[in-house]
Design an enzyme around this catalytic site. Structure first.
Site: not given
Ligand code: SF4
Length: 427
Positions: A131-132, A213, A216, A239
Site C-alpha cells: 500500500c505504501c 495516513c 495506520c 513507510c
Molecule cells: S500509511 Fe497506511 S494507508 Fe498510508 S500508504 Fe501506508 S499502508 Fe497505506
C-alpha cells in the site's frame, strides 16, 4: 596498498569508495550546523535540484518554517495518499498560507495502480508495505526524477532505527538525502514551534504525535516512542520512502551488487526470482514462471501485489496475451548464448501483443547479444558477466545500424531493396 593492487581495483569499487568518502566529508564539514544551516548548504550544493518532502504531520511545521526562511520557492512535495485525515489536508492549506510557501505540490498515486492493486482501498489492512509502495514510493520516485536530492524531517530521537541518522545520506540511486533536523530532540521541536508561533496540527492536541495516513495512525501513550502510533501492532516502522533497498537508513548499495541495468545505469532490482513453496496468491515483486501462472491463473490475477512473469525457452507467450497487462515486468530467460528463442518471445511481446512494460533479459546475458536484444524490444538486462557489466557501465557496447534482417517497423534493410529503403527513410 601496493600500487599494482590499487590499479587493479575495479572501477566500480573505486567509485563506491569515492561516493562514500564524499558523503562522509559532507557530514564532517557540516556536522555542527543547525537545521537552517544544513538546509542552506544543501541548496548551495544542489541548486535547482533539491526538493522537500513533507507529510504535513505533527512536526512538519518546523522544517517547513526553515524552508520558508531559506527559500519559500523550494519545491515541497506532499504525498497525498488518499488516506489522510481531513485534518491533515486542512493543515496543508494552513501551513502554506501561514509560511508563504509558494511551491507545494500534492503527489497522488497512479489511478491505474490503485485500480490494479487496491481497488477496494483496503490494501493497508492486508499488505501495508505494498500500500505504501503504490501510494507513496511510486509517486515520489516519479516526482524526484530530475532532482539530485531531497530533504526529510526525520530525527534521531524518533525511533531506535533512526538513532544514527546523519545530516547527509547517499542513496543507491545516487541522490543525496538531507536531514536538517537529524539532531533535534523532542524538546527542540517543541521549543522551535513555540518560539516561532507555528500552528499545530489539529490532531496534536488529541494525542497524535506522529501523523500519517488515518488507517495506520493511532494516539501515542505516555512514555511511548513518538512513532509508536504508526502501524501499531505491525512489524513496520517506515513507510518505504526512506528504505534504501531494505535498510531504514539509506545505505548506498555498491554498484558491484546491482545486477539490473536499466535506463542507462545499474539500479536496485525490486524483483526476485520465484522460489519453491511460493504462494501464487501472496507473492510480491516476483517473476512468476509462465507454467506456474497458467496453473494458478485465478490466484495470480487476484494477487494484489506487483508481479512479473518469467518466460523460459519453449514457453508460448501467445497463451498469456490477454493477461500481459497484469505484469509490471516480464523476464525473458536466455539460458545459454546459443539459445536464441528469447529473441522471438521478446519480439512477440512487443510487436504482436503490444506489451509496453519492462522486458528484461536474464540468464546468460553477454555483451554481443545486447544490441540484438534491444532491437527485439528488451529494455532491461540482468547482467553478472564482468566484461559485459563494464561495457554497459562505460557505454562502450557496439551498436548495429546495418540490418540484413530488420526487426520491428523502423529498421531499413540494407542493399537489395533501395525503393523500400527510400520509403522508410522518408518516414
Ligand atoms: S500509511 Fe497506511 S494507508 Fe498510508 S500508504 Fe501506508 S499502508 Fe497505506
Amino acid at each position: 596498498m601496493a600500487m599494482a593492487e590499487a590499479a587493479a581495483r575495479p572501477a566500480a569499487v573505486k567509485r563506491d569508495r569515492l561516493r562514500a568518502l564524499g558523503i562522509m566529508a559532507l557530514n564532517g564539514m557540516f556536522d555542527e550546523l543547525d537545521g537552517p544551516g544544513v538546509l542552506r548548504q544543501a541548496t548551495e550544493l544542489l541548486p535547482g535540484e533539491l526538493a522537500i518532502v513533507s507529510s504535513f504531520g505533527a512536526d512538519s511545521a518546523v522544517l517547513l518554517h526553515m524552508v520558508a526562511q531559506v527559500d519559500p520557492g523550494l519545491p515541497v512535495f506532499f504525498l497525498d495518499t488518499g488516506k489522510h485525515f481531513p485534518e491533515t489536508l486542512a493543515y496543508v492549506e494552513t501551513l502554506k498560507g501561514h509560511l508563504g510557501l509558494g511551491n507545494v505540490s500534492a503527489l497522488v498515486p497512479d489511478e491505474r495502480d490503485i485500480t490494479r492493486f487496491d481497488p477496494r482501498g483496503e490494501l493497508w489492512e492486508t499488505d501495508p508495505d505494498s500500500c505504501c509502495h503504490v501510494r507513496k514510493t511510486e509517486p515520489l520516485d516519479i516526482a524526484l526524477e530530475g532532482f539530485g536530492g531531497w530533504v526529510t524531517g526525520r530525527k534521531r530521537y524518533q525511533t531506535k532505527e533512526r538513532g544514527v541518522l546523519p545530516h547527509f545520506e547517499l542513496t543507491s540511486d545516487e541522490r543525496i538525502k538531507v536531514n536538517p533536523l537529524a539532531y533535534f530532540t523532542d524538546a527542540d521541536v517543541t521549543e522551535y514551534k513555540a518560539r516561532h508561533g507555528l500552528p499545530e496540527h489539529p490532531l496534536f492536541a488529541r494525542g497524535f504525535r506522529s501523523i500519517g495516513c488515518a488507517p495506520c495512525t493511532t494516539v501515542v501513550g505516555e512514555g511511548e516512542d513518538p512513532r509508536a502510533g504508526r502501524w501499531r501492532g505491525l512489524d513496520k516502522k517506515e513507510c518505504g520512502i526512506h528504505f534504501d533497498v531494505n535498510a531504514a537508513i539509506a545505505r548506498p548499495v555498491p554498484v558491484a551488487e546491482l545486477t539490473l541495468f536499466k535506463d542507462g545505469g545499474f539500479v536496485a532490482d525490486p524483483f526476485r526470482a520465484w522460489a519453491d513453496g511460493d504462494d501464487p496468491a501472496g507473492v510480491r515483486y516476483t517473476h512468476v514462471p509462465l507454467p506456474v501462472f497458467l496453473a494458478n491463473r485465478d490466484a495470480v490475477l487476484a494477487n494484489p501485489h506487483p508481479l512479473g512473469l518469467l518466460v523460459a525457452p519453449g514457453d508460448r507467450v501467445e497463451v498469456v496475451a490477454d493477461d500481459l497487462s497484469r505484469f509490471a515486468s516480464i523476464a525473458v530467460l536466455f539460458p545459454a548464448f546459443t539459445d536464441g528463442r528469447g529473441y522471438t518471445s521478446a519480439r512477440l511481446l512487443r510487436e504482436r501483443y503490444g506489451y509496453r512494460g519492462e522486458i528484461r533479459a536474464t540468464g546468460d546475458v553477454l555483451a554481443d547479444q545486447i544490441a540484438l536484444m534491444r532491437r527485439c524490444g528488451i529494455n532491461a538486462f540482468v547482467v553478472t558477466n564482468g566484461p559485459t557489466r563494464k561495457a554497459l557501465a562505460n557505454g562502450s557496447l557496439a551498436t548495429v545500424d546495418i540490418f540484413y534482417q530488420p526487426v520491428g517497423g523502423a529498421e531499413v534493410p540494407v542493399g537489395t531493396r533501395p525503393f523500400l529503403r527510400r520509403a522508410r527513410e522518408s518516414v
